[in-house]
Design a protein around this motif. Structure first.
Motif, PDB file in Angstrom:
ATOM      1  N   GLY A 334       0.366  12.394  -7.501  1.00 32.03           N
ATOM      2  CA  GLY A 334       0.862  11.109  -7.137  1.00 32.03           C
ATOM      3  C   GLY A 334       0.459  10.814  -5.082  1.00 32.03           C
ATOM      4  N   TYR A 335      -0.541  10.969  -5.041  1.00 31.24           N
ATOM      5  CA  TYR A 335      -0.590  10.875  -3.301  1.00 31.24           C
ATOM      6  C   TYR A 335      -2.492  10.533  -3.134  1.00 31.24           C
ATOM      7  CZ  TYR A 335       3.443  11.727  -1.246  1.00 31.24           C
ATOM      8  OH  TYR A 335       4.701  11.309  -1.094  1.00 31.24           O
ATOM      9  N   LYS A 336      -3.289   9.676  -2.408  1.00 32.51           N
ATOM     10  CA  LYS A 336      -4.654   9.024  -2.686  1.00 32.51           C
ATOM     11  C   LYS A 336      -4.480   9.358  -1.176  1.00 32.51           C
ATOM     12  CE  LYS A 336      -4.838   8.769  -6.867  1.00 32.51           C
ATOM     13  NZ  LYS A 336      -5.603   9.463  -7.346  1.00 32.51           N
ATOM     14  N   ALA A 337      -6.126   9.287  -0.963  1.00 25.74           N
ATOM     15  CA  ALA A 337      -6.217   9.677   0.315  1.00 25.74           C
ATOM     16  C   ALA A 337      -7.205   7.762   0.469  1.00 25.74           C
ATOM     17  CB  ALA A 337      -7.771  10.094   1.333  1.00 25.74           C
ATOM     18  N   VAL A 338      -6.780   7.194   1.540  1.00 26.20           N
ATOM     19  CA  VAL A 338      -7.614   5.824   1.046  1.00 26.20           C
ATOM     20  C   VAL A 338      -8.774   5.141   2.904  1.00 26.20           C
ATOM     21  CG1 VAL A 338      -6.574   2.423   1.381  1.00 26.20           C
ATOM     22  CG2 VAL A 338      -5.054   4.284   0.196  1.00 26.20           C
ATOM     23  N   THR A 339      -9.623   4.811   2.243  1.00 30.26           N
ATOM     24  CA  THR A 339     -10.429   4.811   2.915  1.00 30.26           C
ATOM     25  C   THR A 339     -10.104   3.042   3.810  1.00 30.26           C
ATOM     26  OG1 THR A 339     -12.091   6.530   2.387  1.00 30.26           O
ATOM     27  CG2 THR A 339     -13.147   5.068   3.958  1.00 30.26           C
ATOM     28  N   ASP A 388       2.069   4.457  -5.255  1.00 31.30           N
ATOM     29  CA  ASP A 388       3.851   2.882  -5.570  1.00 31.30           C
ATOM     30  C   ASP A 388       3.204   2.287  -4.108  1.00 31.30           C
ATOM     31  OD1 ASP A 388       4.654   5.053  -4.270  1.00 31.30           O
ATOM     32  OD2 ASP A 388       6.483   5.208  -5.555  1.00 31.30           O
ATOM     33  N   GLU A 389       2.752   2.973  -3.225  1.00 26.00           N
ATOM     34  CA  GLU A 389       2.116   2.058  -2.293  1.00 26.00           C
ATOM     35  C   GLU A 389       0.940   1.346  -2.030  1.00 26.00           C
ATOM     36  OE1 GLU A 389       4.565   3.029   1.432  1.00 26.00           O
ATOM     37  OE2 GLU A 389       5.549   5.169   0.508  1.00 26.00           O
ATOM     38  N   ILE A 390       0.116   1.959  -2.531  1.00 24.19           N
ATOM     39  CA  ILE A 390      -1.338   1.400  -2.044  1.00 24.19           C
ATOM     40  C   ILE A 390      -1.518   0.491  -2.618  1.00 24.19           C
ATOM     41  CG2 ILE A 390      -3.405   1.945  -3.174  1.00 24.19           C
ATOM     42  CD1 ILE A 390      -3.495   5.118  -3.638  1.00 24.19           C
ATOM     43  N   GLU A 391      -0.608  -0.222  -3.318  1.00 21.08           N
ATOM     44  CA  GLU A 391      -1.636  -1.929  -3.649  1.00 21.08           C
ATOM     45  C   GLU A 391      -0.648  -2.896  -2.679  1.00 21.08           C
ATOM     46  OE1 GLU A 391       1.319  -4.711  -5.906  1.00 21.08           O
ATOM     47  OE2 GLU A 391      -0.800  -5.974  -6.501  1.00 21.08           O
ATOM     48  N   THR A 392       0.579  -2.426  -1.543  1.00 26.92           N
ATOM     49  CA  THR A 392       0.513  -3.133  -0.353  1.00 26.92           C
ATOM     50  C   THR A 392       0.039  -2.956   0.804  1.00 26.92           C
ATOM     51  OG1 THR A 392       2.826  -2.644  -1.506  1.00 26.92           O
ATOM     52  CG2 THR A 392       3.150  -3.467   0.806  1.00 26.92           C
ATOM     53  N   LEU A 393      -0.154  -1.557   0.554  1.00 30.30           N
ATOM     54  CA  LEU A 393      -1.352  -1.262   1.447  1.00 30.30           C
ATOM     55  C   LEU A 393      -2.523  -1.827   1.640  1.00 30.30           C
ATOM     56  CD1 LEU A 393      -2.272   0.614   3.980  1.00 30.30           C
ATOM     57  CD2 LEU A 393      -3.087   2.312   2.580  1.00 30.30           C
TER      58      LEU A 393
END
Ligand code: HEM
Ligand code: SF4
Length: 550
Positions: A334-339, A388-393
């Motif tokens: 449910g978590y990811k690291a975003v570069t 669930d927040e990656i798209e907004t980010l």
């Protein structure tokens, strides 16, 4: 993240005051140029082509939102509103005024930052994995160990004047993302069959004029002895490293000259005096470092949210591209690291504006527990983003110009400042990066090529890691004219290799065309999903050489 205790803060504050006094005396003509030089270098201050350059330490690449905001304010107030992240996870300011530097250091000290030991012949900032603590392939979290090394090495009284600068990298993961094989000391943390932490210690790696791959000094050092063993290695280097010739002064030359057996014998002999001494680590010491890196209070992300995220990837091609390239798996479902990509054609690789810094600081608060990491590929990472927040980010990053979905591709170029800023340069490097990014901007083509590291340095010092680029570009000087030498087959990962020079160097305007030919050979010769590096290794140098010089 690590917070200063009273000792750290006092040390940094006192250092600021000391340097303020030294600067005053220099400006008043009481300290000469030669006397001031070592003093300024001890505080990260270089004199460069157009202006001074200040290198700010970011210990093992970790930054808080508060620190990033302070950096934004500093670049606005004292510089030109931007900074440059480097391959050593530091931040460089290219335009500070000399007399402002004590003020800058004072502002940094307020947010627990400094520029101590970011230059000079001492143990530099320790680098590590940008995914430390969250990577799926992590065996041991390197951060507490990096912190222990930081405390040991900062202003170590014996190691202020080593023969040359000294760099340590640490990884605790299966995939090495810290380039441990090409550092003066590389450390790999691993667990033995009994679950006990051991350290593989490599020494003698490095780039620059004579690039070398580090060799194993100790494969299975028990963790208790980490600091005493490091101390033994640096003592041996301090005693036997060459001081008569700057180009032969790095530990890699000593290791090579003695041979790894004799080098190891001397280290072990030195260690015999240090082993079990006062710097031996115990559980309590390690725990005191470990408490600074707690698991963040992550909210649960349910399966429905994960399913929705996967659906979104299916439905939105642009989002899918970003996820595939810039989003990395996390140990917690449910978590990811975003570069966050700092590679835009309009700016030098690694450059970030003050406005972007402020915006990123806010994003880190909203999506990443107020914390960020700097990568040695000159990008930033938010390490704890719920799916669930990656798209907004992503949308917010896009608005900031930091969502380039090209991480790990040919376009994610590592590049030193080169002739535009650096007084040691033989040639410019930023315009080369930009010309290549322009030529190869078609995303479908980039993705078809797959992962390729392209690294550029403006001179043989190799700040842009060109030796370990799958494709490396080096600026060379021929009778006052700028040329570029291309090398192929370098790699900084565990199957490390140094690039091999293709042949005579090229004019600046020919470089993108040469890269194109190299890529054509790859595309023609590759098997199925074979990476560039593997095709190169399989078909060999000659096939590329023939095409390029046909
Ligand atoms: C503009 C200011 C800079 C100056 C004056 C400078 C100076 C140098 C010198 C003299 C060396 C060679 C050292 C040796 O072989 O013993 C070197 C190597 C290196 N520098 Fe820089 N550099 C600068 C900027 C940078 C930047 C921007 C980066 C990152 C992008 C960087 C990262 C490195 C790395 C990774 C190495 C080689 C690594 C090694 O062997 O450990 N430096 N630099
Ligand atoms: S590689 Fe050379 S040109 Fe580039 S930053 Fe380092 S010293 Fe300067």
């Amino acid at each position: 993240m690590y917070r200063y205790d009273a000792y750290d803060q006092t040390l940094v504050d006192e250092r600021v005051n000391q340097f303020r006094d030294q600067m005053d005396r220099y400006l008043a003509g009481k300290l000469g140029e030669e006397e001031f030089r070592p003093v300024r270098l001890q505080n990260g201050l270089y004199i460069q082509r157009h202006a001074p350059m200040l290198r700010i330490a970011i210990p093992y690449g970790m930054l808080s939102s508060e620190q990033l905001r302070a950096l934004a304010a500093i670049t606005r107030r004292y510089d030109r509103g931007y900074g440059h992240f480097t391959t050593r996870q530091n931040l460089q300011l290219n335009w500070p005024a000399l007399e402002d530097v004590p003020e800058i250091l004072a502002d940094l000290a307020k947010v627990q930052m400094h520029a101590i030991q970011t230059s000079g012949n001492c143990i530099r900032n320790t680098t590590s994995d940008q995914f430390a603590g969250i990577a799926k392939d992590e065996v041991v979290d390197p951060r507490p160990w990096c912190e222990l090394i930081r405390q040991w090495s900062t202003l170590h009284p014996e190691f202020a004047y080593l023969p040359r600068k000294f760099k340590i990298a640490v990884t605790g993961a299966t995939d090495d993302r810290a380039a441990i094989h090409v550092h003066d000391i590389g450390l790999r943390l691993w667990l033995d069959d009994a679950g006990e932490l051991r350290v593989r210690v490599l020494a003698g790696g490095g780039m620059g004029r004579t690039p070398m791959i580090g060799e194993v000094v100790r494969d299975d050092l028990p963790w208790q002895h980490l600091l005493t063993y490091l101390e033994a290695i640096v003592r041996v280097y301090n005693q036997f490293g060459r001081r008569d010739n700057k180009f032969k002064a790095r530990i890699k030359i000593l290791v090579k000259a003695l041979g790894i057996e004799e080098f190891t014998r001397r280290v072990e002999a030195e260690w015999a005096h240090l082993k079990d001494g006062s710097q031996t680590l115990n559980e309590a010491a390690v725990e005191a470092a470990r408490v600074h890196f707690p698991e963040p209070a992550r909210r649960p992300v349910d399966d429905a949210a994960i399913a929705e995220y996967e659906q979104l990837r299916q439905d939105n091609r642009a989002f899918a591209r970003f996820v595939t390239n810039n989003v990395m798996d996390h140990k917690v479902p449910g978590y990811k690291a975003v570069t966050l990509s700092l590679k835009r054609r309009e700016a030098a690789p690694g450059d970030i504006t003050a406005d972007q810094m402020d915006a990123v600081a806010e994003l880190a608060e909203r999506y990443g527990f107020g914390e960020l990491r700097v990568t040695h590929e000159q990008n930033l990472v938010l390490s704890d983003v719920p799916v669930d927040e990656i798209e907004t980010l992503w949308q917010q990053l896009d608005a900031l110009g930091m969502a380039n979905p090209t991480v790990g591709t040919l376009n994610d170029i590592i590049c030193c400042p080169g002739g535009d800023f650096c007084s040691l340069a033989n040639a410019v490097s930023i315009p080369i990066a930009q010309a290549i990014q322009e030529r190869f901007e078609d995303l479908d083509y980039l993705y078809d090529l797959g992962p390729i590291d392209l690294n550029i340095s403006g001179c043989m010092n190799a700040c842009g890691h060109h030796h370990v680029g799958n494709i490396g570009i080096l600026g060379v000087d021929k009778k006052g004219e700028e040329y570029y030498q291309i090398s192929l087959g370098g790699n900084a990962d565990d199957d490390v290799s140094l690039g091999k020079i293709l042949g005579p160097s090229f004019y600046r305007e020919d470089v993108p065309g040469v890269i194109d030919k190299v890529l054509q050979v790859y595309v023609e010769k590759r098997l199925d999903d074979e990476r560039f590096l593997d095709t190169y290794r399989r078909v060999g140098h000659q096939a590329f050489k023939e095409r390029v010089y046909a």
